[in-house]
Write an enzyme that holds these catalytic residues in place. Structure first.
Site, PDB file in Angstrom:
ATOM      1  N   CYS A   2      -9.362  61.170  90.476  1.00 41.69           N
ATOM      2  CA  CYS A   2      -8.221  61.816  91.135  1.00 41.69           C
ATOM      3  C   CYS A   2      -7.564  60.796  92.058  1.00 41.69           C
ATOM      4  CB  CYS A   2      -8.575  63.041  91.951  1.00 41.69           C
ATOM      5  SG  CYS A   2      -9.325  64.360  91.021  1.00 41.69           S
ATOM      6  N   ARG A  27      -6.853  56.752  87.743  1.00 43.10           N
ATOM      7  CA  ARG A  27      -7.960  57.501  88.341  1.00 43.10           C
ATOM      8  C   ARG A  27      -8.135  58.883  87.702  1.00 43.10           C
ATOM      9  NH1 ARG A  27      -9.401  55.167  93.287  1.00 43.10           N
ATOM     10  NH2 ARG A  27     -10.517  57.040  93.844  1.00 43.10           N
ATOM     11  N   TRP A  75      -8.325  64.364  87.812  1.00 35.71           N
ATOM     12  CA  TRP A  75      -9.366  64.287  86.786  1.00 35.71           C
ATOM     13  C   TRP A  75     -10.210  65.525  87.012  1.00 35.71           C
ATOM     14  CZ3 TRP A  75     -14.713  63.977  86.320  1.00 35.71           C
ATOM     15  CH2 TRP A  75     -15.192  63.566  85.074  1.00 35.71           C
ATOM     16  N   ASN A 101      -9.662  64.884  96.437  1.00 40.35           N
ATOM     17  CA  ASN A 101     -10.419  64.093  95.476  1.00 40.35           C
ATOM     18  C   ASN A 101     -11.884  64.235  95.861  1.00 40.35           C
ATOM     19  OD1 ASN A 101     -11.615  62.083  93.930  1.00 40.35           O
ATOM     20  ND2 ASN A 101     -10.849  60.409  95.197  1.00 40.35           N
ATOM     21  N   GLY A 102     -12.726  64.694  94.939  1.00 41.32           N
ATOM     22  CA  GLY A 102     -14.150  64.870  95.262  1.00 41.32           C
ATOM     23  C   GLY A 102     -14.634  66.214  94.773  1.00 41.32           C
ATOM     24  N   GLU A 518     -21.881  46.481  75.083  1.00 37.92           N
ATOM     25  CA  GLU A 518     -20.566  46.464  75.736  1.00 37.92           C
ATOM     26  C   GLU A 518     -19.445  46.562  74.688  1.00 37.92           C
ATOM     27  OE1 GLU A 518     -19.395  46.961  78.494  1.00 37.92           O
ATOM     28  OE2 GLU A 518     -17.443  46.012  78.560  1.00 37.92           O
ATOM     29  N   LYS A 522     -16.679  49.548  74.475  1.00 37.66           N
ATOM     30  CA  LYS A 522     -15.224  49.313  74.468  1.00 37.66           C
ATOM     31  C   LYS A 522     -14.594  50.070  73.305  1.00 37.66           C
ATOM     32  CE  LYS A 522     -14.764  48.170  77.632  1.00 37.66           C
ATOM     33  NZ  LYS A 522     -15.674  47.850  78.656  1.00 37.66           N
ATOM     34  N   GLU A 525     -14.673  53.996  73.798  1.00 32.94           N
ATOM     35  CA  GLU A 525     -13.853  54.585  74.869  1.00 32.94           C
ATOM     36  C   GLU A 525     -12.355  54.500  74.603  1.00 32.94           C
ATOM     37  OE1 GLU A 525     -14.754  50.927  77.999  1.00 32.94           O
ATOM     38  OE2 GLU A 525     -14.376  52.902  78.800  1.00 32.94           O
ATOM     39  N   HIS A 541     -35.795  49.914  62.595  1.00 29.30           N
ATOM     40  CA  HIS A 541     -36.560  51.067  63.067  1.00 29.30           C
ATOM     41  C   HIS A 541     -35.721  52.336  63.105  1.00 29.30           C
ATOM     42  CE1 HIS A 541     -39.853  48.371  64.006  1.00 29.30           C
ATOM     43  NE2 HIS A 541     -38.943  47.547  64.505  1.00 29.30           N
ATOM     44  N   LYS A 640     -10.825  55.645  85.938  1.00 25.94           N
ATOM     45  CA  LYS A 640     -11.287  54.302  86.280  1.00 25.94           C
ATOM     46  C   LYS A 640     -12.359  54.308  87.373  1.00 25.94           C
ATOM     47  CE  LYS A 640     -10.773  49.818  85.979  1.00 25.94           C
ATOM     48  NZ  LYS A 640     -11.278  49.239  84.745  1.00 25.94           N
TER      49      LYS A 640
END
Ligand code: F6R
Length: 645
Positions: A2, A27, A75, A101-102, A518, A522, A525, A541, A640
């Site tokens: 947010c 955000r 968000w 925000n929170g 990584e 990428k 997402e 395995h 982010k």
């Protein structure tokens, strides 16, 4: 998560707020909204589901007049992402408006209490509970707005950064924080408020970072004057003039800071080190591509003043000042989330190899909730691009309580994580705006490698030749990344072949196993293709069952320690008709013959190969996502800065 923006001063607030929301959109982008008090004293709220652009369309024919306002990009946590749940929220009487925000953890109890008192709720959010609680407190305790906010926040369990407008106090903007970031920008009789400094930078370089449990009241005489005169449109050049008038440095008469228990605090004004050009795309179609291409420069910046190739030395002040803590450490615990956690895994290989200290790498969210054994002589390294990740902050808190020494690696200067750490190292790559982390990752790897080398050299656990070889090679890395970036066009071409895929596997070993993870992160997402990163030898395995003609397998196979073993793994994939994209060292003969596509990296020290091998994987994910038409910079459901737990 947010984004919060606020403005009070002499100019029209709306354009400043909208521009600020665009800057903070990384955000969260589930919905956006704005609240303004117009010159007639009306408090107007406009909200829209989706991105800030939707809000702009919605508000295009509305009254957006006024020189005080707050705005929010969301968000979603409590309540689905729709217009009703979008911020700002009115209080019962519609006299107050709030953005938040929170997460208010005890919102259900507070809400039930307010409902008993006859309060009604329009949304499913925890935020609306807070604005109702503030109004209830003000009305029933007969106190002013600041006191009502203080008293209400004393009852709140959870995290918040809030901004409140009161139409009965149209020259006052009020804000508070606990656990979620908040910055005040100081102009000339005008104030800016934001979750981070990016919406503020073009107006002022003087900022105050609000601390946990602080309440800030911003008052502008300008608002009062203009209410009688009518609002003027000032251009930014006007601000430059005002700023250079002299004698105004450090001035903050309109700022009052207290704690939620009403203890007075002295505002500490800091100078912002951020430039406007760092926040723009600079000719690239996406921030992500710009940030991938910036890496030769950002790594040079990260190493500047630290890696001295001429003197064959690394000087890391956070290490030098706390040498004994590192040298006496029986164990190093690394804690982080997501991409930063992958950087931590690479550091585990480097620290154990060079410094011979046992390393544990922990997801912050797991670490903090089990009952980890942490000793006073442990060093905890926290890694975070944003410096605001809630779980990493909480993990630090836990480790601090047990007496461990906290060293943090962070990009955002002045963020919460470096402020609560004992020492640390900034990565200095500038703002990372693409939601998918790229340049922050390589800089974290460089910072951690420098730290591993400093400890190893000081402890005498690595040979002088090895140390010198790696220091010299570090100096070459920016040029070598440039060479890898030179293959962008080819990667873009063959990326088109793989947009059909539903699944990808990424394989790597040793230092390049975290790179495989990584690369997979990428891809998933930003392109929404399912991808898994595995240690190459683990493939037998289980994951090998997935391999077929349809399955692209990305193998990170530079010429180092386990190269031959990885070649065998590639043979196994080819025998099952898998399609292999391999990242190899220049001049490679073996893999190039069997893989479907190869991307070459220049030869380097094994511990530095991740800095080169990750680049093609960033580019591959980027191009696949672009061809698929995905929103590369703002992928769905992501944000982010993850300031909720
Ligand atoms: C992935 C990504 C996230 C972050 C994670 C931690 O591209 O960006 O996985 O790495 O949310 O964030 P920071 O580093 O800010 O603590």
């Amino acid at each position: 998560m947010c984004g919060i923006v606020g403005y009070i001063g002499k100019r029209k607030a709306y354009p400043i707020l909208i521009k600020g929301l665009h800057r903070l959109e990384y955000r969260g982008y589930d919905s956006a909204g704005v609240a303004l008090i117009n010159p007639e004293g009306q408090l107007n709220i406009y909200k829209a589901k989706g991105k800030v652009a939707e809000l702009e369309t919605y508000a295009a024919d509305k009254d957006t007049d006024g020189c005080i306002g707050i705005a929010h990009t969301r968000w979603a946590t409590h309540g689905e992402p729709n217009t009703v749940n979008a911020h700002p929220h009115y209080s019962e009487s519609e006299r107050l408006a709030i953005i938040h925000n929170g997460i208010i953890e005890n919102y259900a109890v507070l809400k039930a209490g307010l409902q008993k008192e006859g309060y009604t709720f329009r949304s499913d959010t925890d935020t609306e509970v807070l604005v109702q609680l503030i109004e209830y407190t003000q009305v029933n305790r007969h106190v002013d707005l600041k006191t009502a906010v203080q008293l209400a926040l004393q009852q709140v369990v959870g995290a918040y950064a809030i901004a409140v407008l009161d139409k009965d106090n149209p020259d006052t903007l009020l804000a508070a924080r606990k656990g979620s970031p908040l910055v005040v920008g100081i102009g000339d009789d005008e104030y800016f408020l934001a979750s981070d400094a990016t919406p503020i930078v073009e107006y002022t370089d003087k900022v105050i970072y609000i601390e946990d449990e602080e309440v800030v009241v911003l008052r502008s005489e300008g608002v009062k004057e203009l209410r009688s005169e009518g609002v003027k449109e000032l251009r930014s050049e006007g601000v430059e003039e005002l700023r250079s008038e002299g004698g105004k440095e450090g001035r903050s008469e309109g700022v009052e800071i207290t704690t939620i228990n009403n203890v007075q605090k002295t505002p500490e004004i800091k100078r912002l080190e951020l430039s406007l050009s760092q926040l723009e795309k600079g000719g690239y179609p996406h921030f992500m591509l710009k940030e991938i291409f910036e890496q030769p420069r950002t790594l040079t910046d990260s190493m500047r003043g630290r890696v001295n190739v001429r003197q064959d030395n690394i000087a890391l002040s956070g290490f030098i000042d706390n040498k004994e803590r590192f040298l006496n450490a029986k164990r190093i615990i690394i804690t982080a989330c997501g991409t930063s956690w992958h950087a931590g895994l690479i550091a585990m290989y480097a620290i154990e190899e060079f410094a011979q200290i046992p390393v544990e790498v922990e997801y912050s969210s797991e670490f903090r909730y089990r009952k980890p054994v942490i000793n006073k002589d442990d060093v905890v390294i926290a890694i975070s691009q944003s410096g605001e990740t809630a779980d990493t902050l909480a993990a630090i808190q836990l480790a601090k309580e047990k007496g461990a020494f906290i060293f943090s690696i962070c990009n955002v200067v002045g963020a919460s994580i470096p402020r609560v750490s004992d020492s640390g190292c900034y990565t200095h790559v500038g703002p990372e705006i693409g939601v998918a982390s790229t340049k922050a990752f390589t800089a974290q790897v460089v910072a951690l490698t420098m730290l591993a080398l400093c400890i190893g050299k000081e402890k005498g656990t690595m040979s002088k030749e090895q140390y010198l070889g790696i220091v010299r090679e570090l100096g070459q890395i920016p040029d070598k990344i440039e060479r890898v970036l030179g293959q962008n066009k080819r990667i873009a071409d063959f990326a088109k072949t793989f947009t059909y895929a539903q699944n990808f596997i990424y394989l790597g070993r040793g230092y390049n196993f975290p790179v495989a993870m990584e690369g997979a992160l990428k891809l998933k997402e930003i392109s929404y293709i399912h991808a898994e990163g595995y240690p190459a030898a683990e493939m037998k395995h289980g994951p090998i069952a997935l391999v077929s003609q349809e399955m692209p397998v990305v193998v990170v196979a530079p010429h180092c320690g386990t190269y031959e073993k990885v070649v065998s793994n590639i043979q196994e994939i080819k025998a099952r008709k898998g399609r292999v994209i391999a990242v190899v060292t220049e001049g490679d003969q073996l893999v190039s013959r069997i893989a479907d596509y190869t991307i070459e990296i220049p030869a380097t020290e094994e511990c530095l190969t991740p800095l080169l091998t990750v680049i093609p994987l960033q580019l591959l994910a980027y191009h696949i996502a672009v061809v698929k038409g995905c929103d590369v910079d703002q992928p769905r459901n992501l944000a982010k800065s993850v300031t909720v737990e």
